[in-house]
Write an enzyme that holds these catalytic residues in place. Structure first.
Site, PDB file in Angstrom:
ATOM      1  N   HIS A 275      18.979 -11.795  33.517  1.00 15.06           N
ATOM      2  CA  HIS A 275      20.076 -12.863  32.684  1.00 15.06           C
ATOM      3  C   HIS A 275      19.086 -13.500  32.205  1.00 15.06           C
ATOM      4  O   HIS A 275      19.694 -13.844  30.802  1.00 15.06           O
ATOM      5  CB  HIS A 275      20.275 -14.214  33.767  1.00 15.06           C
ATOM      6  N   ASP A 347      28.364  -6.302  32.644  1.00 16.56           N
ATOM      7  CA  ASP A 347      28.347  -7.502  33.023  1.00 16.56           C
ATOM      8  C   ASP A 347      27.706  -8.931  31.734  1.00 16.56           C
ATOM      9  O   ASP A 347      28.501  -8.406  30.900  1.00 16.56           O
ATOM     10  CB  ASP A 347      26.151  -7.395  33.548  1.00 16.56           C
TER      11      ASP A 347
END
Length: 448
Positions: A275, A347
């Protein structure tokens, strides 16, 4: 020279042997002409008989002794079955097809004008909810339903997805009983309890009207310092993760929710949170095959509906692209060596691992060329538009063929048809009964 004119004055004057020779020659010529005239007729009859026999194979055994007429023979030929997915694909415009390849996030807790515009203009094929999109169970279900209603002007029903794993990754309101982490379930070593976990997760998300759950996690938690997986994994054994993860996947599937296994090729040995930045795993293909890939290969063998690919760089396989953008990892390995032909989802392309290293348009082109079907972009309407515009331009310029787009959209449409998705489907389930079932199941977990 002899004169062979036949008149009464001369005929008897010719030598007798010459007269006989002329008569014989005339007879031969006459017989020869008759034979040639008969040959075409007899050959045609023979061919007709031969063709009639061969076309039916049973002319002598038919009731009237005649061949089956050509039109009847044609009717007996088996016809190709219609492919409803191919038919639906053929009815879509390029813009509608590109839209199916985008799964986007939304802002707030109600449908705003920008989200409506994105659904209308970019025709996105799916939406993902995060914690900040969730309020009460009733409010969340209403929000989900408003998105489905907004999509009804589009020709394909919409994926409504969520990360509902249990443990610390939960999107359900507090009124819904919680489900413990995968690690806690894994410690029981009981795949029946893992399958029930999948069923309960499915029933949870159905309460709000979702049809896709980004679960189970098939990462093997082999690195204790891993900042992003930890107890989201069933454990540190590939065998345990495979067995428990496949059981959870089946529980989701059997209850009517589309499972998405993650994070291929394996996020369990990273020390960086993708992230925030791009993790690097210096493992060889052989090392990955001995650990990380085992659960994913098991899922492919069980015909998993969708696989999420992680933003991790594996320099010994592809030094230039993270897995989510890599033709080596998606194309050669997942599609090729694993022989996987289901849906591949990236993702979130707005995560730091991608945003800090690639422009969004470059990432979008790379992942489609590598073999991805759905591009997840979670936190910006503008990002969804960028991906849409980039792919449209790439097809029109010839950089990406429309047949390549069709491959992905075919898989997406097939999955939606398989699960009989409809924008008319509403939230369903009995909250009170579900909560009671979760409490009973948790007691079984705690008792082990």
């Amino acid at each position: 020279m002899y004169n062979y004119s036949f008149n009464s004055n001369t005929i008897w004057k010719k030598p007798l042997h010459m007269i006989c020779l002329c008569l014989l020659l005339g007879i031969v010529l006459l017989l020869s002409a008759c034979g040639q005239a008969q040959k075409p007729s007899s050959a045609t009859d023979s061919n007709n008989q031969s063709n009639t026999g061969s076309s039916t194979g049973q002319s002598s055994s038919s009731p009237e002794g005649n061949a089956v007429p050509p039109q009847e023979e044609a009717e007996e030929q088996p016809q190709e079955e219609a492919d409803p997915v191919r038919e639906q694909l053929g009815q879509l415009t390029l813009e509608e097809k590109i839209g199916q390849m985008i799964l986007a996030g939304v802002q707030g807790t109600t449908l705003d004008d920008q989200a409506k515009q994105m659904i209308t203009n970019q025709k996105v094929g799916g939406i993902i909810f995060y914690a900040n999109n969730v309020t009460t169970l009733e409010g969340t279900a209403k929000f989900v339903q408003s998105i489905k209603e907004a999509n009804q002007s589009n020709p394909v029903p919409i994926f409504m997805s969520v990360d509902q794993e249990g443990g610390k990754v939960s999107r359900m309101p507090e009124t819904v009983e919680s489900i413990p982490s995968s690690r806690k379930v894994g410690m029981t070593n009981d795949s029946a309890l893992a399958e029930t976990m999948g069923e309960l997760l499915a029933r949870q998300v159905q309460l709000a009207g979702f049809n896709v759950d980004f679960a189970p996690v098939l990462d093997v938690n082999s690195n204790p310092k891993n900042p992003v997986i930890g107890d989201r994994s069933f454990g540190s054994s590939a065998e345990l993760v495979s067995r428990m993860g496949i059981a959870e996947m089946k529980g989701l599937r059997n209850t009517g929710i589309i499972p998405v296994v993650k994070h291929f090729p394996g996020h369990g040995d990273t020390s960086v949170d993708s992230h925030l930045d791009l993790p690097v795993v210096n493992k060889t293909e052989k090392q990955l095959a001995e650990l990380e890939w085992i659960p994913f290969q098991a899922a492919v063998k069980e015909q998993v509906e969708a696989v999420m690919v992680a933003h991790i760089l594996f320099p010994k396989l592809d030094p230039d692209h993270p897995a989510s953008l890599s033709d080596v990892i998606i194309g050669e390995h997942l599609r090729g060596k694993f022989n996987y032909d289901g849906v591949v989802i990236t993702d979130d392309l707005s995560m730091g691992a991608i945003a800090k290293n690639f422009k969004l348009d470059q990432a979008a082109l790379a992942t489609v060329k590598a073999g991805s079907d759905i591009l997840l972009v979670a936190h910006s309407y503008e990002s969804a538009k960028t991906i849409f515009d980039t792919l449209i331009s790439a097809v029109k310029s010839g950089e990406i063929s429309e047949s390549r787009i069709d491959e992905s959209v075919y898989r997406i449409l097939a999955l939606k048809q398989q699960y009989k998705l409809s924008d008319g489907q509403k939230a369903s389930g009995d909250l009170k009964q579900l909560n009671a079932d979760i409490v009973d199941w948790r007691k079984q977990i705690d008792a082990r």
